[in-house]
Design a protein around this motif. Structure first.
Motif, PDB file in Angstrom:
ATOM      1  N   ALA A  62     -14.065  17.570   9.045  1.00 54.08           N
ATOM      2  CA  ALA A  62     -15.389  17.773   8.424  1.00 54.08           C
ATOM      3  C   ALA A  62     -15.272  18.272   7.366  1.00 54.08           C
ATOM      4  CB  ALA A  62     -15.686  19.169   9.615  1.00 54.08           C
ATOM      5  N   LYS A  63     -14.072  18.791   6.492  1.00 57.13           N
ATOM      6  CA  LYS A  63     -14.662  19.571   5.566  1.00 57.13           C
ATOM      7  C   LYS A  63     -14.435  17.521   4.509  1.00 57.13           C
ATOM      8  CE  LYS A  63     -12.018  22.299   1.173  1.00 57.13           C
ATOM      9  NZ  LYS A  63     -10.607  22.820   1.787  1.00 57.13           N
ATOM     10  N   GLU A  64     -13.388  16.898   4.727  1.00 54.47           N
ATOM     11  CA  GLU A  64     -13.670  15.961   3.755  1.00 54.47           C
ATOM     12  C   GLU A  64     -14.911  15.012   4.413  1.00 54.47           C
ATOM     13  OE1 GLU A  64      -8.117  15.068   4.802  1.00 54.47           O
ATOM     14  OE2 GLU A  64      -9.589  13.791   5.579  1.00 54.47           O
ATOM     15  N   LEU A  65     -15.276  14.596   4.950  1.00 55.78           N
ATOM     16  CA  LEU A  65     -17.049  14.596   5.313  1.00 55.78           C
ATOM     17  C   LEU A  65     -17.429  15.045   4.505  1.00 55.78           C
ATOM     18  CD1 LEU A  65     -18.715  12.538   6.893  1.00 55.78           C
ATOM     19  CD2 LEU A  65     -18.808  14.103   8.269  1.00 55.78           C
TER      20      LEU A  65
ATOM     21  N   ALA B  22     -22.113  10.966  -2.105  1.00 57.51           N
ATOM     22  CA  ALA B  22     -22.229   9.651  -1.756  1.00 57.51           C
ATOM     23  C   ALA B  22     -23.135   8.981  -2.373  1.00 57.51           C
ATOM     24  CB  ALA B  22     -22.863  10.372  -0.727  1.00 57.51           C
ATOM     25  N   GLN B  23     -23.149   8.307  -2.493  1.00 57.57           N
ATOM     26  CA  GLN B  23     -23.598   6.572  -3.438  1.00 57.57           C
ATOM     27  C   GLN B  23     -24.031   5.330  -2.806  1.00 57.57           C
ATOM     28  OE1 GLN B  23     -21.238   6.158  -6.951  1.00 57.57           O
ATOM     29  NE2 GLN B  23     -20.711   7.731  -7.774  1.00 57.57           N
ATOM     30  N   PRO B  24     -25.254   4.472  -3.440  1.00 58.00           N
ATOM     31  CA  PRO B  24     -25.224   3.626  -2.902  1.00 58.00           C
ATOM     32  C   PRO B  24     -24.053   2.394  -2.792  1.00 58.00           C
ATOM     33  CG  PRO B  24     -26.920   3.895  -4.234  1.00 58.00           C
ATOM     34  CD  PRO B  24     -25.559   5.055  -4.429  1.00 58.00           C
ATOM     35  N   GLY B  25     -23.729   1.583  -1.481  1.00 62.29           N
ATOM     36  CA  GLY B  25     -22.199   1.164  -2.052  1.00 62.29           C
ATOM     37  C   GLY B  25     -21.261   1.793  -0.867  1.00 62.29           C
ATOM     38  N   MET B  26     -21.710   3.077  -1.230  1.00 56.72           N
ATOM     39  CA  MET B  26     -20.378   3.504  -0.295  1.00 56.72           C
ATOM     40  C   MET B  26     -20.607   3.664   1.231  1.00 56.72           C
ATOM     41  SD  MET B  26     -19.058   8.083  -1.050  1.00 56.72           S
ATOM     42  CE  MET B  26     -18.675   8.366  -1.458  1.00 56.72           C
ATOM     43  N   ARG B  27     -19.156   3.614   1.842  1.00 54.23           N
ATOM     44  CA  ARG B  27     -19.491   3.716   3.050  1.00 54.23           C
ATOM     45  C   ARG B  27     -17.780   4.093   4.083  1.00 54.23           C
ATOM     46  NH1 ARG B  27     -18.939  -0.436   7.633  1.00 54.23           N
ATOM     47  NH2 ARG B  27     -17.302  -0.599   8.588  1.00 54.23           N
ATOM     48  N   ILE B  28     -18.639   5.576   4.452  1.00 57.85           N
ATOM     49  CA  ILE B  28     -17.301   6.027   5.311  1.00 57.85           C
ATOM     50  C   ILE B  28     -17.438   5.817   6.804  1.00 57.85           C
ATOM     51  CG2 ILE B  28     -17.103   9.000   5.387  1.00 57.85           C
ATOM     52  CD1 ILE B  28     -19.629   9.601   3.455  1.00 57.85           C
TER      53      ILE B  28
END
Length: 101
Positions: free
Chosen positions: A38-41, A48-54
């Protein structure tokens, strides 16, 4: 020999779509971040930026409360949060997201 296609024509026609896909790759390029806690998330969501995938590793994520996501993604650069394996990453407790534009 009517009706036959030259080998050189086949090669040319097959490579053109491939080259177009390669040139489009930079338009749809994404930053991928893998998280396992959860901390890493939360750290990833703060950046978070446009084009980011988590990508969420398998496990449970207790964020403790609402998490605001203010990333202004666009069609060409979507923002996404996905599980590495479908159904294996779960949000528990009072974890939920608030999307703001």
């Amino acid at each position: 020999m009517e009706g036959l296609t030259k080998v050189s024509d086949i090669r040319f026609h097959n490579i053109v779509p491939f080259l177009l896909l390669l040139s489009m790759g930079s338009v749809f390029a994404q930053t991928t971040v893998e998280v396992g806690t959860a901390k890493e998330l939360l750290i990833a969501l703060n950046k978070a930026q446009p084009g980011m995938r988590i990508i969420l590793s398998d496990g449970e994520y207790d964020l403790g409360a609402a998490v605001n996501i203010t990333c202004q993604a666009v069609k060409e650069k979507p923002f996404s949060i996905v599980a590495n394996q479908l159904g294996k990453a779960k949000f528990i407790g009072n974890s939920h997201f608030v999307l703001t534009a």
